[in-house]
Design an enzyme around this catalytic site. Structure first.
Site, PDB file in Angstrom:
ATOM      1  CB  ILE A 153      -0.967  -0.011   1.197  1.00  0.00           C
ATOM      2  CG1 ILE A 153      -1.934  -1.187   1.073  1.00  0.00           C
ATOM      3  CG2 ILE A 153      -1.742   1.305   1.285  1.00  0.00           C
ATOM      4  CD1 ILE A 153      -2.787  -1.430   2.306  1.00  0.00           C
ATOM      5  CG  ASP A 172       9.178  -0.938   5.888  1.00  0.00           C
ATOM      6  OD1 ASP A 172       8.004  -0.876   5.476  1.00  0.00           O
ATOM      7  OD2 ASP A 172       9.626  -1.924   6.516  1.00  0.00           O
ATOM      8  CB  THR A 231      -5.564   4.129   5.409  1.00  0.00           C
ATOM      9  OG1 THR A 231      -4.278   4.045   4.778  1.00  0.00           O
ATOM     10  CG2 THR A 231      -6.268   5.395   4.969  1.00  0.00           C
ATOM     11  NE  ARG A 233      -4.198  -3.352  11.974  1.00  0.00           N
ATOM     12  CZ  ARG A 233      -4.691  -3.546  10.768  1.00  0.00           C
ATOM     13  NH1 ARG A 233      -5.229  -2.545  10.094  1.00  0.00           N
ATOM     14  NH2 ARG A 233      -4.650  -4.738  10.202  1.00  0.00           N
ATOM     15  CG  ASP A 257     -10.752   3.651   6.753  1.00  0.00           C
ATOM     16  OD1 ASP A 257     -11.939   4.048   6.780  1.00  0.00           O
ATOM     17  OD2 ASP A 257     -10.433   2.502   6.414  1.00  0.00           O
ATOM     18  CD  GLU A 262     -12.549   1.282  13.855  1.00  0.00           C
ATOM     19  OE1 GLU A 262     -13.139   0.306  13.327  1.00  0.00           O
ATOM     20  OE2 GLU A 262     -11.499   1.743  13.389  1.00  0.00           O
ATOM     21  CG  HIS A 283     -11.950  -0.091   9.854  1.00  0.00           C
ATOM     22  ND1 HIS A 283     -11.476  -0.422  11.094  1.00  0.00           N
ATOM     23  CD2 HIS A 283     -11.082  -0.661   8.968  1.00  0.00           C
ATOM     24  CE1 HIS A 283     -10.382  -1.157  10.985  1.00  0.00           C
ATOM     25  NE2 HIS A 283     -10.118  -1.304   9.703  1.00  0.00           N
ATOM     26  CB  ILE A 284     -14.819   2.484   4.182  1.00  0.00           C
ATOM     27  CG1 ILE A 284     -14.142   3.859   4.042  1.00  0.00           C
ATOM     28  CG2 ILE A 284     -16.081   2.580   5.021  1.00  0.00           C
ATOM     29  CD1 ILE A 284     -14.958   4.863   3.230  1.00  0.00           C
ATOM     30  N   GLY A 285     -11.484   1.059   4.291  1.00  0.00           N
ATOM     31  CA  GLY A 285     -10.339   0.889   3.394  1.00  0.00           C
ATOM     32  C   GLY A 285     -10.495  -0.235   2.388  1.00  0.00           C
TER      33      GLY A 285
END
Length: 313
Positions: A153, A172, A231, A233, A257, A262, A283-285
Site C-alpha cells: 500500500i 520502513d 489508513t 492502525r 479510516d 470503533e 473503516h472502509i479501506g
C-alpha cells in the site's frame, strides 16, 4: 461406517463465492453473520473451520472452546482480530488474503489526503447547510509526503503521490532503498521523515497492544501545519498527543479510516472525532465491491489449500 462431515462456521458477512465453493466441496456451512460472542463460545466446539472478517474476534477463549478447530480463516488483509499465538500453540492453521484490497486502501488514502488538504469536509458541510462560502486549503503539488511503512500500500501511495508532483520520502523497518529508488522516492530514517514531510501517511502493521510509532517526541519533530493520514492502525498514533497538537495548531489536519475504539467511547476520542480538522471514515479501506470479491476469492483459495494440506478434502 459413518462418513465424517467437515463443518465450517462463518460469523461475518462475506461474499457468496466462499459459501458456495465450500458447499460444493461437501462442507457443511453454517452462516451466522450476526452471532454474539456468547453464542459463538457456546457452539464453536462443533466446528472444524471458522471464517471471520473484522467484527468477530477470535480470541484465546474462543480458540480454547474450539476443540475441533483446524483452520481459522480471515477474509481480510490482516490478522489483528485473531490470537495467532494461541492458534499456533494448538496447531491451528490461519489463512487470510494479504494484498487483496491494496488498490482500495490506496485510493482511500489519496482521497483522505486531498480532502484534508482542501478542507473538503468543512466545505461540503457548509454547502449542505446552504452556505456557499469559499474555503482556502493547501496545494499538494511540490509538497513532501513521508510514507511510514513501505509495503504494497505504502509503495503504491508513493507512486501516485509522485505523479501528483510530490516529493516522496519513505521509512520502513526493512531495507527499502532499492525499492524506493525504483519509484523515485528516497529511503530515510523515521526522524528525517518526520522533520521534512508536509504530509505523513501511515501504512504499518502493528498489534493492538503495540506502543505508538507517533508519540509526543515524534510530534515535536514535525513541521508546522503537517497533515497526517492514517489508513493502517489507530494505535500507531498516540491519540491524546494528537489531540494536543491539533489544539496547538501544529497539525493542520488528521484524516483517518481507523479509530482507537470503533465507535469511539473515550472522552478524548469523542473530542477528536468532533474537531473540525479531523476527518474520519468508518473503516472502509477495503470496502469496495472489487476488493471484497478479491478478498473472498483469495481467502477461498487459501482455505482450500489448507484443507487439502490437512487432508480435509
Amino acid at each position: 461406517m459413518a462418513i465424517y462431515t467437515v463443518k465450517a462456521l462463518i460469523t461475518d458477512p462475506i461474499d457468496e463465492i466462499l459459501i458456495k465453493t465450500l458447499r460444493e466441496k461437501g462442507i457443511q456451512v453454517d452462516y451466522m453473520p450476526e452471532i454474539s460472542k456468547e453464542e459463538l463460545l457456546n457452539i464453536i466446539g462443533n466446528y472444524d473451520i471458522i471464517v471471520v472478517r473484522s467484527r468477530t474476534k477470535v480470541t484465546k477463549d474462543v480458540i480454547e472452546k474450539g476443540k475441533k478447530l483446524k483452520i481459522i480463516a480471515r477474509a481480510g488483509i490482516g490478522l489483528d482480530n485473531i490470537d495467532t499465538e494461541e492458534a499456533e500453540k494448538r496447531n491451528i492453521k490461519v489463512v487470510y488474503a494479504p494484498g487483496a484490497s491494496t488498490d482500495s486502501a490506496v485510493e482511500l488514502t489519496i482521497g483522505l489526503m486531498i480532502a484534508a488538504a482542501r478542507k473538503m469536509y468543512t466545505s461540503m458541510a457548509l454547502a449542505k447547510s446552504g452556505i456557499f462560502k469559499k474555503i482556502e486549503g493547501l496545494e499538494l503539488a511540490g509538497k513532501t509526503i513521508g510514507i511510514v511503512g513501505f509495503g504494497r500500500i505504502g509503495t503504491k501511495v508513493g507512486i501516485i503521490a509522485n505523479a501528483m508532483g510530490m516529493k516522496v520520502l519513505a521509512y520502513d523497518i526493512l531495507d527499502i532503498r532499492e525499492k524506493a529508488e525504483k519509484i523515485n522516492a528516497k529511503a530515510v530514517s523515521l526522524e528525517e521523515l518526520l522533520k521534512n514531510s508536509d504530509v505523513i501517511s501511515l501504512h504499518v502493521t502493528v498489534s493492538k497492544d503495540a506502543k505508538p510509532i507517533i508519540d509526543y517526541p515524534q510530534f515535536e519533530l514535525m513541521k508546522d501545519n503537517v497533515i497526517i493520514v492514517n489508513t493502517s492502525r489507530a494505535v500507531a498514533v498516540n491519540g491524546k498527543a494528537l489531540l494536543d497538537y491539533i489544539k496547538k495548531g501544529k497539525v493542520y489536519a488528521y484524516a483517518t479510516d481507523v479509530f482507537w475504539n470503533e465507535p469511539p467511547k473515550e472522552e478524548w476520542e469523542l473530542e477528536l472525532l468532533k474537531h473540525e480538522r479531523v476527518i474520519v471514515t468508518t473503516h472502509i479501506g477495503a470496502q469496495t465491491k472489487e476488493a471484497q470479491k478479491r478478498v473472498a476469492e483469495m481467502t477461498t483459495q487459501n482455505l482450500l489449500n489448507a484443507m487439502k494440506e490437512l487432508g480435509m478434502i
